[in-house]
Design an enzyme around this catalytic site. Structure first.
Site, PDB file in Angstrom:
ATOM      1  N   HIS A 159     -52.861 -15.757 -24.991  1.00 17.11           N
ATOM      2  CA  HIS A 159     -53.369 -14.803 -25.983  1.00 17.11           C
ATOM      3  C   HIS A 159     -52.273 -14.410 -26.971  1.00 17.11           C
ATOM      4  O   HIS A 159     -51.086 -14.410 -26.644  1.00 17.11           O
ATOM      5  CB  HIS A 159     -54.045 -13.583 -25.326  1.00 17.11           C
ATOM      6  CG  HIS A 159     -53.137 -12.588 -24.687  1.00 17.11           C
ATOM      7  ND1 HIS A 159     -53.487 -11.876 -23.555  1.00 17.11           N
ATOM      8  CD2 HIS A 159     -51.899 -12.135 -25.025  1.00 17.11           C
ATOM      9  CE1 HIS A 159     -52.506 -11.057 -23.244  1.00 17.11           C
ATOM     10  NE2 HIS A 159     -51.535 -11.185 -24.115  1.00 17.11           N
ATOM     11  N   GLU A 204     -58.083 -13.110 -26.532  1.00 20.23           N
ATOM     12  CA  GLU A 204     -58.099 -13.823 -25.262  1.00 20.23           C
ATOM     13  C   GLU A 204     -58.765 -15.190 -25.437  1.00 20.23           C
ATOM     14  O   GLU A 204     -59.464 -15.403 -26.438  1.00 20.23           O
ATOM     15  CB  GLU A 204     -58.900 -12.998 -24.241  1.00 20.23           C
ATOM     16  CG  GLU A 204     -58.405 -11.561 -24.050  1.00 20.23           C
ATOM     17  CD  GLU A 204     -57.158 -11.462 -23.169  1.00 20.23           C
ATOM     18  OE1 GLU A 204     -56.423 -12.459 -23.015  1.00 20.23           O
ATOM     19  OE2 GLU A 204     -56.901 -10.370 -22.641  1.00 20.23           O
ATOM     20  N   ASN A 231     -51.997 -16.379 -20.640  1.00 23.49           N
ATOM     21  CA  ASN A 231     -53.183 -17.212 -20.859  1.00 23.49           C
ATOM     22  C   ASN A 231     -53.236 -17.705 -22.308  1.00 23.49           C
ATOM     23  O   ASN A 231     -54.259 -18.211 -22.750  1.00 23.49           O
ATOM     24  CB  ASN A 231     -54.455 -16.418 -20.517  1.00 23.49           C
ATOM     25  CG  ASN A 231     -54.583 -15.149 -21.351  1.00 23.49           C
ATOM     26  OD1 ASN A 231     -53.761 -14.888 -22.230  1.00 23.49           O
ATOM     27  ND2 ASN A 231     -55.615 -14.357 -21.087  1.00 23.49           N
ATOM     28  N   ASP A 277     -52.112  -4.462 -32.095  1.00 20.76           N
ATOM     29  CA  ASP A 277     -53.202  -4.034 -31.212  1.00 20.76           C
ATOM     30  C   ASP A 277     -52.918  -2.678 -30.584  1.00 20.76           C
ATOM     31  O   ASP A 277     -51.806  -2.142 -30.670  1.00 20.76           O
ATOM     32  CB  ASP A 277     -53.442  -5.094 -30.126  1.00 20.76           C
ATOM     33  CG  ASP A 277     -52.159  -5.652 -29.515  1.00 20.76           C
ATOM     34  OD1 ASP A 277     -51.095  -5.023 -29.671  1.00 20.76           O
ATOM     35  OD2 ASP A 277     -52.218  -6.712 -28.883  1.00 20.76           O
TER      36      ASP A 277
HETATM   37  C1  F6R Z   1     -48.570  -6.975 -27.642  1.00 21.36           C
HETATM   38  C2  F6R Z   1     -49.477  -8.108 -27.651  1.00 21.36           C
HETATM   39  C3  F6R Z   1     -49.527  -9.100 -26.545  1.00 21.36           C
HETATM   40  C4  F6R Z   1     -48.160  -9.442 -25.956  1.00 21.36           C
HETATM   41  C5  F6R Z   1     -48.303 -10.464 -24.834  1.00 21.36           C
HETATM   42  C6  F6R Z   1     -46.969 -10.795 -24.176  1.00 21.36           C
HETATM   43  O1  F6R Z   1     -48.741  -6.184 -28.800  1.00 21.36           O
HETATM   44  O2  F6R Z   1     -50.231  -8.217 -28.551  1.00 21.36           O
HETATM   45  O3  F6R Z   1     -50.136 -10.267 -27.042  1.00 21.36           O
HETATM   46  O4  F6R Z   1     -47.335  -9.951 -26.964  1.00 21.36           O
HETATM   47  O5  F6R Z   1     -49.181  -9.986 -23.862  1.00 21.36           O
HETATM   48  O6  F6R Z   1     -46.500  -9.642 -23.544  1.00 21.36           O
HETATM   49  P1  F6R Z   1     -45.072  -9.595 -22.838  1.00 21.36           P
HETATM   50  O7  F6R Z   1     -44.064  -9.669 -23.926  1.00 21.36           O
HETATM   51  O8  F6R Z   1     -45.051  -8.271 -22.127  1.00 21.36           O
HETATM   52  O9  F6R Z   1     -45.012 -10.773 -21.913  1.00 21.36           O
END
Ligand code: F6R
Length: 241
Positions: free
Chosen positions: A138, A143, A136, A67
């Site tokens: 994701h 989401e 959450n 992303d």
């Molecule tokens: C990042 C992504 C997100 C993160 C998720 C966890 O490319 O796609 O889904 O993997 O938000 O983020 P952290 O590791 O910062 O808790």
């Protein structure tokens, strides 16, 4: 699903890096799906060490990141392209033109997302996809929603994600409100999936995602349907499992 609880963040990072290093070693021209966020920083560090030790090469690897924020230039220090350059790409021998991140600077969301999905298909699809886990549930920026989105698309970020990511920006107002992300279908088509999660604040969502019902309210729960998933968490994130 293989579910592994590692002693701590460092052990989680090493174990996850070993899965990626093993995959790259046995499939040198593979397609890796990569993630950003705090969780994979340690594992990227381990991969850089393996490269520096001469035991791992990325020279024939192609990569696609999950992303990118819509509206951020690749040079912006909070763009996911910048993150990848800083944490992995500039430290190993991956070819720059084989690394892909959705084009956040492209204002035409439909064109940017369609081009990304096509590039993945032209590369032969994803081999091993690395994922972090949002609070959450994701994965990528998929989401909680009424259903599982299939392909790369533009999303409006939830308050929960904007709040979580605001720690990295000067102010919450600077956090982009939209992002381009691979869809759940794009991710589920990967041959193998590796998920990492760390810290007590992830314990509840780790339990719900991997031991609760499969529902688009918890997007990561769909991974229970994938035939080849490895989840590696540290003790704190695995505390309820
Ligand atoms: C990042 C992504 C997100 C993160 C998720 C966890 O490319 O796609 O889904 O993997 O938000 O983020 P952290 O590791 O910062 O808790």
């Amino acid at each position: 699903m293989k579910f592994i609880i590692a002693e701590d963040y460092d052990a989680m990072s090493r174990a996850a890096a070993n899965v990626i290093a093993g995959y790259v070693t046995s499939h040198p021209d593979c397609v890796l799906g990569l993630a950003t966020g705090s969780t994979p920083i340690g594992l990227y560090g381990c991969l850089v060490k393996d490269y520096e030790a001469g035991v791992l090469s990325f020279k024939d690897v192609t990569s696609f990141n999950l992303d990118e924020y819509r509206g951020l230039d690749p040079q912006h220090d909070q763009s996911y392209r910048y993150f990848m350059e800083h944490n992995l790409f500039s430290h190993v021998d991956i070819e720059a033109d084989r690394t892909h991140v959705p084009d956040g600077a492209c204002p035409d969301a439909q064109a940017a997302c369609a081009a990304y999905e096509q590039a993945i298909a032209e590369a032969g699809g994803l081999g091993l996809q690395l994922l972090g886990l949002g609070h959450n549930g994701h994965i990528g920026f998929n989401e909680p929603a009424p259903d599982f989105p299939k392909y790369t698309h533009c999303v409006t970020l939830t308050e929960s994600t904007i709040n979580a990511n605001s720690r990295l920006f000067d102010s919450i107002d600077d956090v982009p409100r939209e992002a381009y992300t691979m869809g759940i279908g794009t991710i589920m088509a990967a041959k193998e999936i590796l998920v990492v999660a760390s810290g007590a604040d992830k314990a509840d969502i780790v339990h719900r995602a991997f031991f609760g019902p499969v529902t688009p309210d918890v997007p990561a729960s769909v991974l229970q349907f994938h035939p080849n998933v490895t989840v590696i968490v540290d003790k704190e994130a695995g505390a309820l499992c």
